[in-house]
Motif scaffolding. Structure first.
Motif, PDB file in Angstrom:
ATOM      1  N   THR A  24     -12.170   5.210  -7.864  1.00  0.00           N
ATOM      2  CA  THR A  24     -11.233   4.284  -7.227  1.00  0.00           C
ATOM      3  C   THR A  24     -11.176   4.512  -5.723  1.00  0.00           C
ATOM      4  O   THR A  24     -11.136   3.549  -4.941  1.00  0.00           O
ATOM      5  CB  THR A  24      -9.830   4.434  -7.844  1.00  0.00           C
ATOM      6  OG1 THR A  24      -9.915   4.288  -9.264  1.00  0.00           O
ATOM      7  CG2 THR A  24      -8.873   3.382  -7.297  1.00  0.00           C
ATOM      8  N   ALA A  28     -12.213   1.768  -2.879  1.00  0.00           N
ATOM      9  CA  ALA A  28     -11.310   1.373  -1.797  1.00  0.00           C
ATOM     10  C   ALA A  28     -11.964   1.568  -0.437  1.00  0.00           C
ATOM     11  O   ALA A  28     -11.814   0.734   0.465  1.00  0.00           O
ATOM     12  CB  ALA A  28     -10.011   2.174  -1.877  1.00  0.00           C
ATOM     13  N   HIS A  61      -5.625  -2.977  -1.611  1.00  0.00           N
ATOM     14  CA  HIS A  61      -5.764  -1.703  -2.313  1.00  0.00           C
ATOM     15  C   HIS A  61      -6.514  -1.863  -3.627  1.00  0.00           C
ATOM     16  O   HIS A  61      -6.681  -2.970  -4.149  1.00  0.00           O
ATOM     17  CB  HIS A  61      -4.390  -1.078  -2.599  1.00  0.00           C
ATOM     18  CG  HIS A  61      -3.554  -1.835  -3.588  1.00  0.00           C
ATOM     19  ND1 HIS A  61      -2.617  -2.781  -3.203  1.00  0.00           N
ATOM     20  CD2 HIS A  61      -3.493  -1.778  -4.951  1.00  0.00           C
ATOM     21  CE1 HIS A  61      -2.026  -3.270  -4.269  1.00  0.00           C
ATOM     22  NE2 HIS A  61      -2.542  -2.689  -5.349  1.00  0.00           N
ATOM     23  N   CYS A  62      -6.985  -0.727  -4.131  1.00  0.00           N
ATOM     24  CA  CYS A  62      -7.455  -0.603  -5.504  1.00  0.00           C
ATOM     25  C   CYS A  62      -6.431   0.253  -6.242  1.00  0.00           C
ATOM     26  O   CYS A  62      -5.686   1.007  -5.618  1.00  0.00           O
ATOM     27  CB  CYS A  62      -8.824   0.075  -5.561  1.00  0.00           C
ATOM     28  SG  CYS A  62     -10.165  -0.897  -4.845  1.00  0.00           S
ATOM     29  N   SER A 128      -4.754   2.757   0.794  1.00  0.00           N
ATOM     30  CA  SER A 128      -5.553   1.740   0.120  1.00  0.00           C
ATOM     31  C   SER A 128      -5.810   2.036  -1.349  1.00  0.00           C
ATOM     32  O   SER A 128      -6.577   1.327  -1.995  1.00  0.00           O
ATOM     33  CB  SER A 128      -6.895   1.574   0.842  1.00  0.00           C
ATOM     34  OG  SER A 128      -7.562   2.813   0.938  1.00  0.00           O
ATOM     35  N   VAL A 129      -5.172   3.081  -1.883  1.00  0.00           N
ATOM     36  CA  VAL A 129      -5.303   3.379  -3.312  1.00  0.00           C
ATOM     37  C   VAL A 129      -3.908   3.531  -3.905  1.00  0.00           C
ATOM     38  O   VAL A 129      -3.110   4.345  -3.444  1.00  0.00           O
ATOM     39  CB  VAL A 129      -6.124   4.653  -3.564  1.00  0.00           C
ATOM     40  CG1 VAL A 129      -6.149   4.976  -5.061  1.00  0.00           C
ATOM     41  CG2 VAL A 129      -7.547   4.491  -3.045  1.00  0.00           C
ATOM     42  N   THR A 158      -7.869  -4.728  -8.271  1.00  0.00           N
ATOM     43  CA  THR A 158      -8.133  -4.882  -6.844  1.00  0.00           C
ATOM     44  C   THR A 158      -7.116  -5.872  -6.295  1.00  0.00           C
ATOM     45  O   THR A 158      -6.894  -6.924  -6.910  1.00  0.00           O
ATOM     46  CB  THR A 158      -9.561  -5.417  -6.604  1.00  0.00           C
ATOM     47  OG1 THR A 158     -10.503  -4.511  -7.186  1.00  0.00           O
ATOM     48  CG2 THR A 158      -9.848  -5.562  -5.110  1.00  0.00           C
TER      49      THR A 158
END
Length: 255
Positions: A24, A28, A61-62, A128-129, A158
């Motif tokens: 992940t 990202a 983000h993921c 971003s995660v 996502t």
């Protein structure tokens, strides 16, 4: 070192969770320079879905759901890895989804959410995660749930942010995602506590007939867009069938 249920007494996460977290974070980091057609997957580059996504949206983000030994142990591990997790808050949406999926008592399902901030290719750090944490010492935890979620990654997604969420833009964007990207509309919700005017999130799952790794997507927008959500019919039966087929396909590949 003694191992219990795939996780050692000294480890915060199982080996499977560590691999999923690494995947992940990698996704990202690469998403910031990826094209919309690549992020949406299986989408024609010159189509409306690609054009509208690139014109009006940015990657945000993921997300991944993990099962730490305890919440404190999981957060400590993230800190030790240099991922700078933000303070956690209860995750009401994922708690509701898991409760519905597995028949849990929501009051006993202790699920938290944090954002971690990996270093991006340009050296910046960005949250971003999104990490959902369902501790193994939670009253509602069951190894069967962990096995199912690790196998199927139902909560992996996502997310994009729509920077100009006017009604015409959303109508065109959601229509293109549904017709060109094979995404089914799951509805959405409004959070009045996020941002000065609240925020709205819309949920999508990919039709099972589309063989792509990325299966769930979110579209975030500032403001209260409940009127748009209410007048957009959900693909209820198709969504149910997609999750059922997804589960059946993944089960067959692991036999």
């Amino acid at each position: 070192m003694r191992s219990v249920e795939g996780i050692s007494e000294e480890s915060a996460f199982s080996g499977a969770d560590l691999r999923r977290l690494a995947d992940t974070v990698r996704d990202a980091r690469s998403a910031w320079t990826a094209s919309a057609s690549s992020l949406l997957a299986q989408v024609e580059t010159g189509g409306d879905a690609t054009f509208l996504t690139e014109q009006h949206c940015v990657f945000d983000h993921c997300a991944v759901l993990l099962f730490p030994r305890t919440l404190a142990a999981g957060l400590h591990h993230l800190h030790q890895c240099g991922l700078a997790p933000l303070p956690t808050v209860p995750s009401t949406v994922v708690r509701r989804r898991l409760s519905e999926r597995y028949g849990l008592d929501p009051a006993e399902a202790s699920i938290h959410i944090t954002r971690i901030r990996p270093e991006l290719p340009d050296g910046r750090r960005h949250a971003s995660v999104e990490v959902f944490l369902f501790p193994r010492d939670s009253a509602a935890f069951d190894p069967v749930i962990e096995k199912s979620e690790v196998t199927h990654d139902f909560e992996q997604h996502t997310a994009f942010v729509c920077e100009n969420p006017s009604a015409p833009v959303l109508d065109a964007l959601v229509t293109a995602w549904r017709t060109e990207a094979g995404l089914l509309w799951e509805g959405g919700g409004y959070n009045p506590h996020e941002g000065p005017h609240g925020s709205t999130v819309m949920y999508f799952v990919r039709d099972h007939a589309w063989p792509a790794r990325r299966r769930r997507f979110e579209l975030h927008s500032a403001g209260d867009l409940r009127e748009f959500i209410a007048r957009t019919p959900q693909d209820t039966e198709a969504v149910r069938h997609a999750y059922t087929a997804w589960h059946r396909t993944e089960h067959a590949t692991h036999l």
